[in-house]
Every structure is written in C-alpha cells, then in structure tokens.
Motif scaffolding. Structure first.
Motif, PDB file in Angstrom:
ATOM      1  N   LYS A 293      11.905 -40.013   8.759  1.00 21.63           N
ATOM      2  CA  LYS A 293      10.902 -39.610   7.780  1.00 21.63           C
ATOM      3  C   LYS A 293       9.800 -40.666   7.640  1.00 21.63           C
ATOM      4  O   LYS A 293       8.624 -40.327   7.446  1.00 21.63           O
ATOM      5  CB  LYS A 293      11.566 -39.347   6.428  1.00 21.63           C
ATOM      6  CG  LYS A 293      12.432 -38.095   6.430  1.00 21.63           C
ATOM      7  CD  LYS A 293      13.147 -37.918   5.110  1.00 21.63           C
ATOM      8  CE  LYS A 293      14.051 -36.691   5.152  1.00 21.63           C
ATOM      9  NZ  LYS A 293      14.796 -36.528   3.884  1.00 21.63           N
ATOM     10  N   MET A 294      10.187 -41.949   7.724  1.00 19.54           N
ATOM     11  CA  MET A 294       9.178 -42.993   7.682  1.00 19.54           C
ATOM     12  C   MET A 294       8.252 -42.901   8.886  1.00 19.54           C
ATOM     13  O   MET A 294       7.035 -43.096   8.768  1.00 19.54           O
ATOM     14  CB  MET A 294       9.829 -44.384   7.645  1.00 19.54           C
ATOM     15  CG  MET A 294       8.826 -45.485   7.315  1.00 19.54           C
ATOM     16  SD  MET A 294       9.399 -47.173   7.651  1.00 19.54           S
ATOM     17  CE  MET A 294      10.965 -47.194   6.812  1.00 19.54           C
ATOM     18  N   MET A 295       8.810 -42.592  10.052  1.00 19.32           N
ATOM     19  CA  MET A 295       7.983 -42.427  11.247  1.00 19.32           C
ATOM     20  C   MET A 295       6.996 -41.278  11.063  1.00 19.32           C
ATOM     21  O   MET A 295       5.823 -41.385  11.417  1.00 19.32           O
ATOM     22  CB  MET A 295       8.875 -42.206  12.464  1.00 19.32           C
ATOM     23  CG  MET A 295       9.682 -43.440  12.861  1.00 19.32           C
ATOM     24  SD  MET A 295      10.913 -43.113  14.148  1.00 19.32           S
ATOM     25  CE  MET A 295       9.848 -42.784  15.567  1.00 19.32           C
ATOM     26  N   LYS A 296       7.474 -40.178  10.492  1.00 19.59           N
ATOM     27  CA  LYS A 296       6.574 -39.051  10.225  1.00 19.59           C
ATOM     28  C   LYS A 296       5.515 -39.450   9.199  1.00 19.59           C
ATOM     29  O   LYS A 296       4.319 -39.095   9.341  1.00 19.59           O
ATOM     30  CB  LYS A 296       7.365 -37.848   9.717  1.00 19.59           C
ATOM     31  CG  LYS A 296       6.474 -36.631   9.405  1.00 19.59           C
ATOM     32  CD  LYS A 296       7.266 -35.482   8.830  1.00 19.59           C
ATOM     33  CE  LYS A 296       6.374 -34.271   8.544  1.00 19.59           C
ATOM     34  NZ  LYS A 296       5.287 -34.578   7.562  1.00 19.59           N
ATOM     35  N   PHE A 297       5.908 -40.178   8.176  1.00 21.70           N
ATOM     36  CA  PHE A 297       4.967 -40.643   7.150  1.00 21.70           C
ATOM     37  C   PHE A 297       3.881 -41.502   7.787  1.00 21.70           C
ATOM     38  O   PHE A 297       2.686 -41.336   7.499  1.00 21.70           O
ATOM     39  CB  PHE A 297       5.729 -41.432   6.088  1.00 21.70           C
ATOM     40  CG  PHE A 297       4.875 -41.971   4.975  1.00 21.70           C
ATOM     41  CD1 PHE A 297       4.596 -41.208   3.852  1.00 21.70           C
ATOM     42  CD2 PHE A 297       4.357 -43.261   5.046  1.00 21.70           C
ATOM     43  CE1 PHE A 297       3.817 -41.711   2.818  1.00 21.70           C
ATOM     44  CE2 PHE A 297       3.572 -43.771   4.018  1.00 21.70           C
ATOM     45  CZ  PHE A 297       3.298 -42.998   2.902  1.00 21.70           C
ATOM     46  N   ALA A 298       4.289 -42.425   8.671  1.00 22.45           N
ATOM     47  CA  ALA A 298       3.313 -43.283   9.349  1.00 22.45           C
ATOM     48  C   ALA A 298       2.347 -42.447  10.182  1.00 22.45           C
ATOM     49  O   ALA A 298       1.129 -42.656  10.148  1.00 22.45           O
ATOM     50  CB  ALA A 298       4.034 -44.299  10.219  1.00 22.45           C
ATOM     51  N   LYS A 299       2.889 -41.492  10.920  1.00 19.08           N
ATOM     52  CA  LYS A 299       2.032 -40.652  11.758  1.00 19.08           C
ATOM     53  C   LYS A 299       1.076 -39.828  10.907  1.00 19.08           C
ATOM     54  O   LYS A 299      -0.110 -39.694  11.241  1.00 19.08           O
ATOM     55  CB  LYS A 299       2.889 -39.746  12.639  1.00 19.08           C
ATOM     56  CG  LYS A 299       2.081 -38.936  13.645  1.00 19.08           C
ATOM     57  CD  LYS A 299       2.965 -38.294  14.689  1.00 19.08           C
ATOM     58  CE  LYS A 299       2.127 -37.601  15.757  1.00 19.08           C
ATOM     59  NZ  LYS A 299       2.963 -37.088  16.878  1.00 19.08           N
ATOM     60  N   ASP A 300       1.570 -39.288   9.812  1.00 14.30           N
ATOM     61  CA  ASP A 300       0.720 -38.495   8.922  1.00 14.30           C
ATOM     62  C   ASP A 300      -0.427 -39.333   8.353  1.00 14.30           C
ATOM     63  O   ASP A 300      -1.500 -38.800   8.034  1.00 14.30           O
ATOM     64  CB  ASP A 300       1.540 -37.907   7.776  1.00 14.30           C
ATOM     65  CG  ASP A 300       2.484 -36.804   8.230  1.00 14.30           C
ATOM     66  OD1 ASP A 300       2.319 -36.306   9.354  1.00 14.30           O
ATOM     67  OD2 ASP A 300       3.400 -36.453   7.448  1.00 14.30           O
ATOM     68  N   HIS A 301      -0.192 -40.646   8.206  1.00 14.79           N
ATOM     69  CA  HIS A 301      -1.209 -41.533   7.641  1.00 14.79           C
ATOM     70  C   HIS A 301      -1.997 -42.271   8.725  1.00 14.79           C
ATOM     71  O   HIS A 301      -2.777 -43.186   8.399  1.00 14.79           O
ATOM     72  CB  HIS A 301      -0.553 -42.531   6.686  1.00 14.79           C
ATOM     73  CG  HIS A 301      -0.155 -41.920   5.370  1.00 14.79           C
ATOM     74  ND1 HIS A 301      -0.892 -42.065   4.213  1.00 14.79           N
ATOM     75  CD2 HIS A 301       0.903 -41.125   5.043  1.00 14.79           C
ATOM     76  CE1 HIS A 301      -0.310 -41.401   3.235  1.00 14.79           C
ATOM     77  NE2 HIS A 301       0.786 -40.822   3.705  1.00 14.79           N
TER      78      HIS A 301
END
Length: 420
Positions: A293-301
């Motif tokens: 989820k952190m990886m997705k959060f980073a990508k989203d940002h």
C-alpha cells in the motif's frame, strides 16, 4: 554491556520498542480479499526496467569491503548523523561518508534524533519517545539550526556526490507526533529542508521520508517537500518469521496461532474473533499489505521509493549454530526482496491489480555480520546473544545461493552495478 554510539536499534530496548510500533502498524483494513501470491513484474531486458542503484552498508567501511570482494562497486552507501551532537554518529560513520563522497558516490544520511534526543537525560523508552516528540516540535519551531552545519559543510565540500537525507528514519507517531495531525513532524521536515537548501551552494540533495510501514500516510509531509519515500525491508515486510530467544515472532501473533513453515502473511480477514475484532486468516501473501500500500501511495503521489535499510535477520537459529548463517531462508529472503521490486498484482483488501514494478529505484543492503552488533565488528564491544533476533551473519560473501540470487537480481532488475 557497553552502549555504543551507533544508529537505530543500537540498544536492545530501543529495538524491542520500535518492533512493537512496527507490528502495531501492520493491521490492514478488515475487508476480506482473495489470496494471491506475489507475481513477477513485466519481463524483458534490464534496459526496459527503471535504472536502479544499490547502496551498501550503514555504519562503516566493512560492508563495502565485503561486498566489493565479489562485486562491482555499488552506487554508494549509507551512514548516520545525529542532532544531539551535531555531527556524525561516530568516527566510523564520518570516515565512510568521506570515502563515499570523495569518490562522487551517493550518500544516504539518516539524520537521527529519536534514538538520542537532545536534552534526554535518562529514563525508559517511553520517556525517550516523549522527549523525541518534543524535539520534533522544537525543530518545527526552528531550534537546533546550528546542529546541521557540519552536514551542510560536508555537502558543500562534495558537489559531485548526491545526498539522500532521511529526516529521521522509521518515523512514527510515537516518536514524532505531538498531536493527531502529526503537524510537528510535517512542519519539522519542511523546516529542515528549507534550512539546508538555504545554506548549501549546489542542488545535490534529495529529502527522504521514511516512515514505519503502517503510518506512511499519517505523517506524510506533502508532495512539495518530499523527494522520495523510504521503507525498511527486514523480515516481516517479506512475511518471514524471525527467531528470538524463546520462540518465533511473526507479525505480533502468538506461536499457537501460526505455522512458521507457511512463511506467509496474515493480510486478509474473515469474520470476527471472540472479542468482536476482525479475525486474521492465513492467505498466500509474500509481502506485508502495508508495504504494498505504501508503494501504491508513493506511485499515486509521483514519488519513487528507496529501500533505506535492508538485511537478513535470524529466521531459523535457536542459538545452537553460532555461524549465524541462514543457508535456506536467507536465499528466500533475497528472492522476495527482488520480487518486491518487480511486484505487479493485487493488494490485500483492495480491489483490482496494480503495477508497482517501477516504484522502488534504490536499494540499501547493509551487508554486515549482525552477530557483532550494528557495526558488525568482532571486537567484543557489543554482540547479540545466540538465538536472538539479530544473531545473523548478513555478509553476502558468506553465502552461495543467496549471493547468486542477489547478483542475478541486480541484473534482471536493472541495477547499474552487478556482481557474480
């Protein structure tokens, strides 16, 4: 047992308290999800993958020496700097930083105040955490500006190097937030960045936000001040149980409730337990939900990620084998590390699938013999007891399968330096 001026986890009480914080952040949303194993990212040549860089070590030159005994020189390394003294954590850190920077290498610097908060005169871990929270607010208010001058001068003296500054590491609400909004840490991050940027004479600095994996969103300082996001990858991040004196630790669950041979995470929930809480069930996940989820959060940002700390832990030894080697699970750990870099697939308790194979672009591998403490030096100054969590030799030169897997992973994952 003497206490060394080493970064993070250098006191057993600090590690235990930090471990409990990490485990407390593991609980993902309670919606059930279908089980899914990690699936590889897109196949193809390294040229089709993001250019990645490898950093080695965390405290001294020993890790570099071990790694380069069988490999090309990596892109750089990792060291620590502390707010309390306003300089490097120890002479060994200063020497390694100089060695890297003199060669134009990348230097990751963990700027620490939680492990040794200025003004902390003693007490238990709760007292230290309280002082760290106060220091975080003081930093946000502009205090301690003079403590960064040694670092700023060092950056200015090495314009050919890139510096990745972690503004503290494995940051958490327990050590860095004075209220529910975590404005103290967010404002401290922005204040420190502004201070350093105003005093350096070239733009060779990037700022890394490195939270505990369960609080990546809560403490996020904002897109305008964060250059990269950091994550630690040791055991639980890769769904591997670790052995500690008295038994296994696996994401905080008691031994009666898990099978250590399963080597998977409890990332899905089905129904409720006897107290009405979501009941975790075994699912076939190789990666902790909060890491994905952190990886997705980073990508989203729009942020790339760095594995700011990684290394083997004690997966199997009960203290009877004093070599510290993890011959089988050490290789599995390496496989999962590189699998994480290539991850494309579902995320526990979230709909759909996600291609995260271009998110992590830098990996820091510590490559030290943890049996002899955080510096890996066999001088009887600080050793971990046999059978404890960190009683493991993480030097890749000591392995055959794990080293071969690591070298193969560098090639297939698009790293700029390789090994054999």
């Amino acid at each position: 047992m003497p206490q060394l001026p080493l970064p993070r986890r250098y006191r057993p009480s600090t590690f235990v308290f930090a471990l409990l914080l990490l485990l407390a952040g593991l609980v993902p949303p309670s919606a059930a999800t279908a089980a899914h194993a990690a699936t590889p990212g897109p196949s193809g040549s390294a040229a089709a993958l993001p250019q990645r860089t490898l950093l080695i070590g965390q405290s001294n030159h020993a890790a570099w020496d071990d790694y380069t005994s069988f490999a090309q020189a990596p892109a750089g390394g990792s060291v620590y700097y502390e707010l309390a003294s306003g300089t490097w954590v120890s002479p060994a850190h200063a020497d390694y930083a100089r060695f890297l920077a003199d060669r134009g290498r990348t230097v990751q610097v963990g700027i620490s105040w939680k492990d040794n908060p200025p003004g902390f005169t003693g007490g238990d871990e709760n007292a230290k955490a309280a002082r760290s929270r106060t220091v975080t607010q003081e930093l946000a208010d502009g205090e301690y500006a003079d403590r960064f001058q040694t670092l700023i001068d060092f950056v200015d003296a090495h314009p050919a190097s890139q510096f990745l500054l972690r503004l503290d590491y494995e940051v958490s609400s327990a050590y860095h937030c004075t209220d529910a909004t975590c404005a103290s840490y967010k404002n401290a991050f922005a204040r420190i960045r502004s201070l350093i940027d105003a005093r350096t004479h070239q733009r060779n600095v990037q700022y890394v936000y490195h939270p505990v994996r369960g609080e990546y969103e809560k403490l996020y300082p904002g897109d305008g001040v964060v250059d990269r996001m950091g994550v630690s990858v040791f055991a639980h991040e890769l769904c591997l149980p670790i052995h500690d004196t008295g038994g296994y630790l696996y994401n905080g669950t008691p031994p009666a409730n898990y099978d250590t041979t399963a080597l998977q995470c409890r990332n899905a929930y089905l129904g409720t337990d006897q107290w009405g809480n979501p009941a975790p069930v075994w699912k076939n996940w190789d990666y902790d939900a909060n890491v994905l989820k952190m990886m997705k959060f980073a990508k989203d940002h729009g942020k790339k990620m760095i594995v700011s700390e990684s290394g083997m832990m004690n997966f199997t030894d009960d203290g009877t084998d004093t070599s510290g080697l993890e011959a089988s699970r050490g290789n599995l750990w390496v496989q999962r590390l590189f699998g994480l870099l290539a991850y494309s697939g579902p995320i526990p308790n979230m709909p759909g699938t996600y291609d995260l194979s271009d998110v992590i672009t830098t990996v820091t591998y510590i490559d030290l013999d943890f049996r002899h403490g955080w510096d890996g030096v066999n001088d009887d100054s600080f050793d971990f007891p046999p059978g404890s969590t960190w009683f493991v030799d993480g030097r890749l030169s000591r392995y055959t399968d794990a080293r071969a897997t690591f070298c193969r992973g560098l090639t297939t994952s698009g790293f700029g330096s390789t090994c054999t």
